[in-house]
Design an enzyme around this catalytic site. Sequence first.
Site, mmCIF file in Angstrom:
data_model
loop_
_atom_site.group_PDB
_atom_site.id
_atom_site.type_symbol
_atom_site.label_atom_id
_atom_site.label_comp_id
_atom_site.label_asym_id
_atom_site.label_seq_id
_atom_site.Cartn_x
_atom_site.Cartn_y
_atom_site.Cartn_z
ATOM 1 N N LYS A 54 1.843 -1.122 -6.973
ATOM 2 C CA LYS A 54 3.303 -0.930 -6.982
ATOM 3 C C LYS A 54 3.899 -1.414 -8.311
ATOM 4 C CE LYS A 54 3.636 -1.190 -1.993
ATOM 5 N NZ LYS A 54 3.791 -2.014 -0.788
ATOM 6 N N GLN A 98 6.141 -7.727 0.803
ATOM 7 C CA GLN A 98 4.872 -7.153 1.273
ATOM 8 C C GLN A 98 4.493 -7.745 2.632
ATOM 9 O OE1 GLN A 98 3.068 -4.657 -0.364
ATOM 10 N NE2 GLN A 98 1.864 -4.640 1.519
ATOM 11 N N ASP A 121 12.325 -0.545 1.310
ATOM 12 C CA ASP A 121 11.321 -0.263 2.341
ATOM 13 C C ASP A 121 11.958 0.414 3.555
ATOM 14 O OD1 ASP A 121 8.635 -0.662 1.989
ATOM 15 O OD2 ASP A 121 8.698 -2.820 2.400
#
Length: 303
Positions: A54, A98, A121
Amino acid sequence: MTAKIIDGKAIAADLRGKVADAVHRLSRDRGITPGLAVVLVGNNPASESYVASKIKMTAGSGMRSFDHRLPKETSGAELLGLIARLNADPTVHGILVQLPLPSQIDAHKIIAAVDPAKDVDGFNPVNAGRLSAGLPGLAPCTPLGCILLAKTVQPSLQGLETVVIGRSNIVGKPLAQLLLAENATVTVAHSKTRELPAVCRRADVLFAAVGRPELVRHDWVKPGATVIDVGVNRVTGAAGRPRIVGDVAFTEVAQIAGAITPVPGGAGPMTIACLLANTVRAACAIAGLREPAFGQRPSDDRE
Ligand code: NAP
């Protein structure tokens, strides 16, 4: 093999190119460089590898990347403190925490603390609610990628029978909402669904997001259907070598499907590309600018 192979790597590279162009224009015309903060707690090897990709691709698209690594003993309060600082930081337009988080941290509290405007997200309950209500907002990346992959074969999903196997908050449920927004007819199946093969055989487009290696067999698939495999399962292959397989028995299903995504190289690369696209969208929305069309939501087609 009869099915067309949907090349997720190439489609993701194309999307990253569009994102890089949008970043370049934003920076040149408006003086805004989108910034993505990635927060990793602990040292889970799979998470470290996702985070490294990422960060690399964020920088590669011309955005700012902020890397926050915290030790595995970090408390919920310490992580909430960092989220509050990132929420307030004007150079940060997207925040990604994460998952999974260590067990001492309540992941729901952390997700809820991320500013919905920076929740790239799409997991914050505000964004989940907006998606379900058909309002603009940030939607989860993996389902957005699945829609783009399906649309490379079926440019309009309107009226099609779609079946999603899996009802998690991060894949199955938001994918079902995005499909409804595309005017598809949607069935969501799960571990308690009866006659799952027969349910799947109804699908013009079948999405598998289960986490069970090669669960979907050739006789679960309608001839000519499009099959999008989200599963990432680590199994032991021939000669004891580890390998990754999807939720679909690729070789046999490819004999009957019209189009199919491989694993790896299908849904996986799309997730990061959609994360980058969401960060650009967030930066534009925060600045009160029109969001660039990346073709991910039905509203994009009208832009
Ligand atoms: P999850 O939270 O474990 O959810 C799995 C879903 O599958 C649940 O709804 C479960 O039903 C259902 N299920 C389990 N066994 C089943 C069976 N035998 N028949 C029918 N349904 C069954 O998993 P997830 O987070 O959604 O992830 C699903 C898969 O996608 C995993 O392999 C994951 O690694 C992969 N994934 C990939 C990406 C990517 O970027 N490519 C991103 C996210 C996830 P119940 O609700 O009834 O328990």
